[in-house]
Scaffold this active site. Structure first.
Site, PDB file in Angstrom:
ATOM      1  N   ASP A  34      67.187  36.886 -56.146  1.00 28.20           N
ATOM      2  CA  ASP A  34      66.233  37.503 -55.228  1.00 28.20           C
ATOM      3  C   ASP A  34      64.912  36.740 -55.267  1.00 28.20           C
ATOM      4  OD1 ASP A  34      65.353  39.344 -53.344  1.00 28.20           O
ATOM      5  OD2 ASP A  34      64.445  40.606 -54.873  1.00 28.20           O
ATOM      6  N   HIS A  65      53.333  40.137 -48.614  1.00 28.65           N
ATOM      7  CA  HIS A  65      53.897  41.084 -49.586  1.00 28.65           C
ATOM      8  C   HIS A  65      53.293  40.835 -50.969  1.00 28.65           C
ATOM      9  CE1 HIS A  65      56.840  43.456 -51.825  1.00 28.65           C
ATOM     10  NE2 HIS A  65      57.185  42.384 -52.514  1.00 28.65           N
ATOM     11  N   GLU A 123      63.128  47.431 -49.944  1.00 30.77           N
ATOM     12  CA  GLU A 123      62.521  46.145 -49.580  1.00 30.77           C
ATOM     13  C   GLU A 123      63.328  45.562 -48.428  1.00 30.77           C
ATOM     14  OE1 GLU A 123      62.043  43.599 -53.025  1.00 30.77           O
ATOM     15  OE2 GLU A 123      60.212  44.661 -53.632  1.00 30.77           O
ATOM     16  N   GLU A 174      64.658  42.659 -46.509  1.00 36.89           N
ATOM     17  CA  GLU A 174      64.891  41.243 -46.805  1.00 36.89           C
ATOM     18  C   GLU A 174      66.021  40.713 -45.933  1.00 36.89           C
ATOM     19  OE1 GLU A 174      65.095  40.098 -50.900  1.00 36.89           O
ATOM     20  OE2 GLU A 174      63.832  41.763 -51.579  1.00 36.89           O
ATOM     21  N   ASP A 234      66.682  45.516 -50.828  1.00 33.60           N
ATOM     22  CA  ASP A 234      66.520  45.406 -52.283  1.00 33.60           C
ATOM     23  C   ASP A 234      65.795  46.659 -52.776  1.00 33.60           C
ATOM     24  OD1 ASP A 234      66.187  44.530 -54.899  1.00 33.60           O
ATOM     25  OD2 ASP A 234      64.411  43.336 -54.413  1.00 33.60           O
ATOM     26  N   ARG A 274      59.824  51.571 -58.341  1.00 37.45           N
ATOM     27  CA  ARG A 274      58.538  50.919 -58.666  1.00 37.45           C
ATOM     28  C   ARG A 274      57.980  51.330 -60.019  1.00 37.45           C
ATOM     29  NH1 ARG A 274      58.931  46.669 -55.460  1.00 37.45           N
ATOM     30  NH2 ARG A 274      59.004  47.230 -53.261  1.00 37.45           N
ATOM     31  N   GLN A 299      60.066  49.605 -62.594  1.00 32.99           N
ATOM     32  CA  GLN A 299      59.837  48.153 -62.468  1.00 32.99           C
ATOM     33  C   GLN A 299      58.507  47.731 -63.087  1.00 32.99           C
ATOM     34  OE1 GLN A 299      59.621  46.840 -58.368  1.00 32.99           O
ATOM     35  NE2 GLN A 299      58.850  44.834 -58.934  1.00 32.99           N
ATOM     36  N   LYS A 347      65.461  47.272 -60.414  1.00 33.32           N
ATOM     37  CA  LYS A 347      66.071  46.625 -59.245  1.00 33.32           C
ATOM     38  C   LYS A 347      67.604  46.619 -59.272  1.00 33.32           C
ATOM     39  CE  LYS A 347      62.350  44.477 -57.358  1.00 33.32           C
ATOM     40  NZ  LYS A 347      62.008  44.439 -55.936  1.00 33.32           N
ATOM     41  N   THR A 368      71.811  47.414 -54.256  1.00 30.34           N
ATOM     42  CA  THR A 368      71.326  46.524 -53.204  1.00 30.34           C
ATOM     43  C   THR A 368      72.269  46.713 -52.018  1.00 30.34           C
ATOM     44  OG1 THR A 368      70.593  44.918 -54.867  1.00 30.34           O
ATOM     45  CG2 THR A 368      70.798  44.115 -52.603  1.00 30.34           C
ATOM     46  N   GLU A 413      53.647  49.230 -49.886  1.00 31.44           N
ATOM     47  CA  GLU A 413      52.583  48.569 -49.121  1.00 31.44           C
ATOM     48  C   GLU A 413      52.096  49.474 -47.989  1.00 31.44           C
ATOM     49  OE1 GLU A 413      53.626  44.319 -48.166  1.00 31.44           O
ATOM     50  OE2 GLU A 413      55.456  44.895 -49.202  1.00 31.44           O
TER      51      GLU A 413
END
Ligand code: MN
Length: 447
Positions: free
Chosen positions: A140, A147, A217, A219, A251, A255, A258, A271, A275, A391
Site C-alpha cells: 500500500d 492526503h 481510504e 484508492e 483500504d 485510526r 493505527q 490496516k 481491504t 480528513e
C-alpha cells in the site's frame, strides 16, 4: 500500449444493444476482466470480460476453439480460477485478446468467433465475483500530497509532511489474506488504542476495545503483470508493461489503533483486518485515452533520475473520476439512496503508477504476476475532495451530514456500507467505468 488505436474509437458500436446504454460502465471500448461464477452455484471460478449488461465467459470461449493464435492462448489462460498466468503473459497477449473480443463484438461482425462470443454471454445480474488473482503480495502506497498534509496536520501538526514524501513514493507491505471483493462484510476490529491523548509528562494509558475511529481510504488497485527477477530493477520506461490494469480499492483503516501502534514500523492491526477491491480490472490499454502529463511545480523537488523519464512526463498521470458514497442502516431501512461524501480525481496524485513499480523493484525486490498495489489514499487539493473521513471531518471534530437521511458522521458506524465508484470521461472518447467496491461494517465480536 499507450498508443490510441481502433479499440478507442468512440464511434465503435456493438451488436449487443446494452453496450450502448446511456451511462453504462462497460461499453465496447472498456472490456474489463474479472473472475466469476453464477451466483450461489458451485461452478468452477473462471475469467470473464464485461460488455454492457453481460459477461463473456472466457472458459466457454476458449473451449469453443473459435479464437486463433495468441488470443486463443490468452483466453485459455483465463479459463481458470485466477488470472495470474494471463497477467504473466504480458502486453502482447493482453492486446491480442482485447482486439479479438473487440472484433467479435463489433456491430456487423460475423463468423465463428462472433457465434462463440454470443454463446458465451451470461447476464451480469446473475453472477458473483471473487478476488481475481492469487495475490502473492500486497503493497500500500502513500502518494497523495494532499492526503499526507491533511492527515499530517492531525498527527504531526508541527511538521505535517515528512521530509521524504516529495522524494520517494512511500509505501508499506500490507496483508493479502484479508483482501475481499465488493460485497465484503467485516466485523469492526478490536484493538489497543489511546482513549485520549496523555497529559504532558504523563505516561500514556492505552485501552483494549472496539475501534472507535473506523475510516475508509479511497484508492486505486494497481494489478501487476509480468514480474522481475530478484535483484533486477524495472526501469521507469518499462514500468507500464508490468501493470495489467486498474480497479478500485478501499483500504479500511482503524485510526485509533493505527495511530497508537504505527511508530516506528508502520501500520499493523489498524490496516490488516480488511481491504475491499472492485471485481473489475480496467486494462492499461483501455486507459490510453485518459493519460495526462505528469508535472511537478518548479519550486518543488524534482524526481531523481531513476524516477524520471520522457514517457512518464508526457503521459504518466491518469485522469480517473472518483466518488465515495455511504449507505447507512437507516437509509436501507427507509429505502433512501446512498449519500455521496466526496468526489475527486486521480490526476492530483504526487507519484505515478509507473514510478511506484520502479521504486518497488529498485532495491532488489521481485514483483510477481498478480501482485496488488494500493495507490495510496486519493485526496484532491480542496477539503471536499478528500479520500478519507478523517480528513473530511478534520480528525472527527467537524462531523459531516449524510444528505439523504440527515445523519451525521465523525467516523463510520456499524451497518454503514461504503461504496467507491470510478470512471473515465473525456470529449471525443467513450465513458468507461470501473463498477464499484462496496463493503459493509458489522458490529464487533461480542456486541
Ligand atoms: Mn492506504
Amino acid at each position: 500500449m499507450h498508443a490510441l488505436n481502433h479499440t478507442h474509437d468512440a464511434g465503435a458500436r456493438s451488436w449487443l444493444a446494452s453496450a450502448q446504454a446511456a451511462g453504462t460502465d462497460f461499453p465496447l471500448q472498456n472490456l474489463p476482466f474479472s473472475v466469476f461464477r453464477r451466483q450461489g452455484s458451485s461452478e468452477a471460478l473462471r475469467g470473464g470480460v464485461a460488455i454492457g449488461d453481460q459477461l463473456i465467459c472466457l472458459a466457454a470461449l476458449a473451449r469453443s476453439g473459435a479464437l486463433q493464435g495468441l488470443a486463443a492462448q490468452a483466453a485459455s489462460a483465463c479459463a481458470q480460477a485466477t488470472l495470474n498466468d494471463f497477467f504473466a503473459m504480458g502486453p502482447a497477449a493482453w492486446q491480442a485478446l482485447r482486439h479479438a473480443l473487440f472484433a467479435a463484438l463489433k456491430q456487423g461482425a460475423s463468423g465463428p468467433a462472433v457465434d462463440a462470443v454470443r454463446a458465451a454471454l451470461i447476464p451480469l445480474a446473475g453472477i458473483e465475483h471473487t478476488v481475481p488473482t492469487r495475490i502473492g503480495d500486497y503493497t500500500d502506497f502513500y502518494t497523495s500530497i494532499h492526503h499526507a498534509r491533511n492527515v499530517g496536520a492531525i498527527t504531526r501538526p508541527d511538521a505535517p509532511l515528512t521530509p521524504n514524501f516529495q522524494w520517494i513514493p512511500i509505501a508499506y507491505h500490507g496483508r493479502s489474506s484479508s483482501i475481499g471483493v465488493s460485497g465484503q462484510a467485516f466485523r469492526r476490529p478490536m484493538g489497543q488504542a489511546l482513549a485520549a491523548p496523555p497529559a504532558p509528562g504523563a505516561r500514556p494509558q492505552p485501552v483494549y476495545g472496539p475501534c472507535a475511529r473506523l475510516d475508509f481510504e479511497l484508492e486505486l488497485a494497481i494489478w501487476i503483470g509480468p514480474g522481475n527477477a530478484p535483484g533486477e530493477p524495472i526501469p521507469l520506461a518499462q514500468a507500464d508493461g508490468h501493470i495489467f490494469g486498474y480497479g478500485l480499492l478501499n483500504d479500511w483503516s482503524a485510526r485509533d489503533i493505527q495511530f497508537w501502534e504505527m511508530a516506528p514500523l508502520g501500520p499493523f492491526l489498524g490496516k490488516n483486518f480488511c481491504t475491499t477491491i472492485s471485481p473489475w480490472i480496467v486494462t492499461q490499454e483501455a486507459m490510453a485515452p485518459y493519460r495526462l502529463p505528469f508535472t511537478r511545480p518548479a519550486d518543488e523537488p524534482q524526481p531523481l533520475t531513476y524516477l524520471d523519464g520522457a514517457g512518464n512526463r508526457e503521459r504518466g498521470a491518469l485522469s480517473i473520476e472518483l466518488e465515495v458514497l455511504v449507505e447507512s442502516q437507516q437509509m436501507r431501512a427507509q429505502g433512501l439512496a446512498p449519500s455521496r461524501i466526496t468526489r475527486t480525481n486521480f490526476r492530483h496524485q504526487y507519484w505515478t503508477a509507473a514510478q511506484m513499480v520502479t521504486q518497488h523493484a529498485m532495491g532488489g525486490c521481485n514483483l510477481q504476476a498478480g501482485d496488488l498495489f494500493g495507490s495510496g489514499t486519493i485526496s484532491g487539493p480542496t477539503p471536499d475532495q478528500a479520500g478519507a473521513i478523517i480528513e473530511l471531518t478534520k480528525g472527527g471534530k467537524s462531523p459531516i451530514t449524510l444528505d439523504s437521511s440527515g445523519e451525521q458522521r465523525s467516523f463510520l458506524h456499524d451497518g454503514d456500507a461504503v461504496i467507491l465508484r470510478g470512471w473515465c470521461d473525456k470529449p471525443g472518447f467513450a465513458r468507461i467505468g470501473f463498477g464499484e467496491s462496496r463493503g459493509t461494517i458489522l458490529p464487533p465480536i461480542g456486541a
